[in-house]
Design a protein around this motif. Structure first.
Motif, short mmCIF file in Angstrom:
data_model
loop_
_atom_site.label_atom_id
_atom_site.label_comp_id
_atom_site.label_asym_id
_atom_site.label_seq_id
_atom_site.Cartn_x
_atom_site.Cartn_y
_atom_site.Cartn_z
N PRO A 73 48.42 28.70 24.40
CA PRO A 73 47.39 28.70 23.35
C PRO A 73 47.84 28.09 22.03
N GLU A 74 49.12 28.05 21.75
CA GLU A 74 49.57 27.49 20.48
C GLU A 74 50.06 26.05 20.60
N ALA A 75 49.92 25.42 21.78
CA ALA A 75 50.32 24.02 21.94
C ALA A 75 49.33 23.12 21.21
N GLN A 76 49.80 21.95 20.78
CA GLN A 76 48.92 21.00 20.10
C GLN A 76 47.84 20.54 21.06
N GLY A 77 46.65 20.34 20.56
CA GLY A 77 45.53 19.90 21.40
C GLY A 77 44.54 21.03 21.57
N LEU A 78 43.75 20.97 22.64
CA LEU A 78 42.76 22.00 22.91
C LEU A 78 43.47 23.33 23.07
N ARG A 79 43.11 24.30 22.28
CA ARG A 79 43.79 25.60 22.29
C ARG A 79 43.38 26.44 23.50
N HIS A 80 42.10 26.61 23.71
CA HIS A 80 41.61 27.36 24.85
C HIS A 80 40.10 27.15 24.97
N LEU A 81 39.56 27.60 26.08
CA LEU A 81 38.12 27.57 26.33
C LEU A 81 37.65 29.02 26.36
N ALA A 82 36.67 29.36 25.54
CA ALA A 82 36.21 30.75 25.44
C ALA A 82 34.83 30.90 26.07
N PHE A 83 34.67 31.98 26.84
CA PHE A 83 33.39 32.33 27.46
C PHE A 83 32.85 33.58 26.78
N VAL A 84 31.58 33.57 26.46
CA VAL A 84 30.90 34.75 25.91
C VAL A 84 30.52 35.65 27.08
N VAL A 85 30.83 36.94 26.96
CA VAL A 85 30.46 37.91 27.98
C VAL A 85 29.83 39.13 27.32
N GLY A 86 29.06 39.88 28.07
CA GLY A 86 28.43 41.08 27.54
C GLY A 86 29.41 42.22 27.33
N ASN A 87 30.43 42.30 28.20
CA ASN A 87 31.39 43.39 28.13
C ASN A 87 32.76 42.86 28.55
N VAL A 88 33.65 42.68 27.58
CA VAL A 88 34.97 42.11 27.85
C VAL A 88 35.75 42.99 28.82
N ALA A 89 35.76 44.30 28.60
CA ALA A 89 36.53 45.20 29.45
C ALA A 89 36.06 45.14 30.90
N GLU A 90 34.75 45.11 31.10
CA GLU A 90 34.19 45.06 32.45
C GLU A 90 34.59 43.76 33.16
N ALA A 101 45.66 37.72 36.37
CA ALA A 101 46.34 38.44 35.29
C ALA A 101 45.54 38.27 33.99
N VAL A 102 45.27 39.39 33.34
CA VAL A 102 44.50 39.39 32.09
C VAL A 102 45.33 40.08 31.02
N GLU A 103 45.40 39.46 29.84
CA GLU A 103 46.13 40.07 28.73
C GLU A 103 45.42 41.33 28.25
N PRO A 104 46.12 42.19 27.53
CA PRO A 104 45.45 43.36 26.94
C PRO A 104 44.33 42.92 26.01
N ILE A 105 43.27 43.70 26.00
CA ILE A 105 42.12 43.41 25.14
C ILE A 105 42.50 43.64 23.69
N ARG A 106 42.10 42.71 22.84
CA ARG A 106 42.34 42.82 21.40
C ARG A 106 41.01 42.82 20.67
N ILE A 107 41.06 43.14 19.39
CA ILE A 107 39.86 43.11 18.55
C ILE A 107 40.06 42.05 17.48
N LEU A 128 37.81 35.50 27.16
CA LEU A 128 36.57 36.25 27.24
C LEU A 128 36.30 36.77 25.84
N TYR A 129 35.11 36.55 25.32
CA TYR A 129 34.77 36.98 23.95
C TYR A 129 33.49 37.80 23.99
N GLN A 130 33.54 38.97 23.38
CA GLN A 130 32.41 39.91 23.38
C GLN A 130 31.20 39.31 22.65
N HIS A 131 30.04 39.37 23.28
CA HIS A 131 28.81 38.88 22.64
C HIS A 131 28.30 39.88 21.63
#
Length: 131
Positions: A73-90, A101-107, A128-131
């Motif tokens: 994620p910190e490399a030069q160029g496109l950092r990441h692609l984010a998807f909007v979801v209704g419930n990140v934990a689910e 493998a999924v990283e721990p959920i952050r706020i 995954l980003y909470q809507h």
């Protein structure tokens, strides 16, 4: 001259190393809808057009021997692609049951929204980003 307006992002293009694995990941695991799939014989390349429910698209390409690219994620160029979801934990729990493998959920400290990161079969960082 007046500056024209960018209206939206039409698509994101991804080059994968294993077409079958990436096609399965984006269609079966993430649930994107196939719009079209074409084999381009002259390039020995597959092109898969995928849609999200809001109309945004991902173009998935295969090419013989594509060069590797840094994907942290910190490399030069496109950092990441984010998807909007209704419930990140689910969604994170679902991915985990599928062997992803999924990283721990952050706020997000600025928006208060939940988010987490995971990777596609080539290590492309996805969020995954909470809507």
């Amino acid at each position: 001259m007046t500056r024209p307006i960018l209206n939206a992002i039409h698509h994101v293009a991804i080059i994968c190393s294993n077409y079958a694995a990436s096609k399965r990941f984006y269609t079966e695991l993430l649930g994107l809808t196939v719009i079209a799939e074409h084999y381009r014989r002259e390039r020995d390349s597959w092109k898969l057009d995928l849609a999200l429910p809001n109309g945004n698209q991902i173009e998935l390409f295969s090419f013989p021997n594509p060069p590797p690219r840094p994907s942290q994620p910190e490399a030069q160029g496109l950092r990441h692609l984010a998807f909007v979801v209704g419930n990140v934990a689910e969604f994170a729990d679902y991915l985990t049951t599928q062997g992803v493998a999924v990283e721990p959920i952050r706020i997000d400290e600025f928006t208060g929204k939940a988010f987490t990161f995971f990777q596609d079969p080539d290590g492309l960082p996805l969020e995954l980003y909470q809507h």
